[in-house]
Design a protein around this motif. Structure first.
Motif, PDB file in Angstrom:
ATOM      1  N   TYR A  96       3.471  16.335  61.389  1.00 29.56           N
ATOM      2  CA  TYR A  96       3.589  15.048  61.196  1.00 29.56           C
ATOM      3  C   TYR A  96       2.596  14.090  61.164  1.00 29.56           C
ATOM      4  O   TYR A  96       2.290  13.451  60.234  1.00 29.56           O
TER       5      TYR A  96
ATOM      6  N   CYS B   3       8.440  18.193  63.373  1.00 26.87           N
ATOM      7  CA  CYS B   3       7.451  18.811  62.707  1.00 26.87           C
ATOM      8  C   CYS B   3       6.197  18.674  63.372  1.00 26.87           C
ATOM      9  O   CYS B   3       5.572  17.581  63.428  1.00 26.87           O
TER      10      CYS B   3
ATOM     11  N   LYS C 111       5.347   7.765  57.998  1.00 24.41           N
ATOM     12  CA  LYS C 111       5.888   8.927  57.064  1.00 24.41           C
ATOM     13  C   LYS C 111       7.112   9.090  56.910  1.00 24.41           C
ATOM     14  O   LYS C 111       7.821   9.093  58.103  1.00 24.41           O
TER      15      LYS C 111
ATOM     16  N   CYS D  20      11.755  16.396  53.026  1.00 20.24           N
ATOM     17  CA  CYS D  20      10.680  17.690  53.210  1.00 20.24           C
ATOM     18  C   CYS D  20      11.759  18.514  53.925  1.00 20.24           C
ATOM     19  O   CYS D  20      12.044  18.597  54.990  1.00 20.24           O
TER      20      CYS D  20
ATOM     21  N   CYS E  57       9.702  11.640  55.917  1.00 19.56           N
ATOM     22  CA  CYS E  57       9.855  12.942  55.606  1.00 19.56           C
ATOM     23  C   CYS E  57      11.270  13.739  55.392  1.00 19.56           C
ATOM     24  O   CYS E  57      11.473  14.882  55.316  1.00 19.56           O
TER      25      CYS E  57
ATOM     26  N   TYR F 281       6.640  14.185  51.550  1.00 24.35           N
ATOM     27  CA  TYR F 281       6.979  13.056  52.305  1.00 24.35           C
ATOM     28  C   TYR F 281       6.475  12.023  51.412  1.00 24.35           C
ATOM     29  O   TYR F 281       5.849  12.036  50.501  1.00 24.35           O
TER      30      TYR F 281
END
Length: 90
Positions: A37, A34, A54, A59, A56, A46
């Motif tokens: 990010y 991504c 993070k 997501c 994720c 997230y």
């Protein structure tokens, strides 16, 4: 939309799909990593780990048809800020 500039599905990838989904035929691999990010607020689902990383995994924004538009809109907003322009949402 299969394998267009907005959607690409790499079903041969050993990690496909890399996120849990009930619709793997609609899983978009275009943004495998991504581009949002490193944005403090990316608009995705997230959670921030204690280490500051993070997570994720919950997501799916980059992996949906609509994710392309979301990511491009966020990138345009950031570029406007960098250029010193103001976005209509600010």
């Amino acid at each position: 939309m299969k394998n267009s500039h907005r959607f690409f599905s790499n079903t041969d990838c050993q990690y496909f799909p890399c996120h849990k989904t009930s619709r793997p035929e609609r899983f978009n691999c275009l943004f495998c990593y991504c581009p949002l990010y490193f944005f403090e607020e990316c608009g995705g689902n997230y959670r921030l780990l204690k280490s500051g990383v993070k997570d994720c995994t919950a997501c799916l924004i980059p992996h949906t048809y609509e994710g392309y538009d979301h990511i491009l809109a966020k990138l345009r907003e950031r570029f406007a800020v960098i250029r010193g322009e103001t976005s209509s949402e600010e």
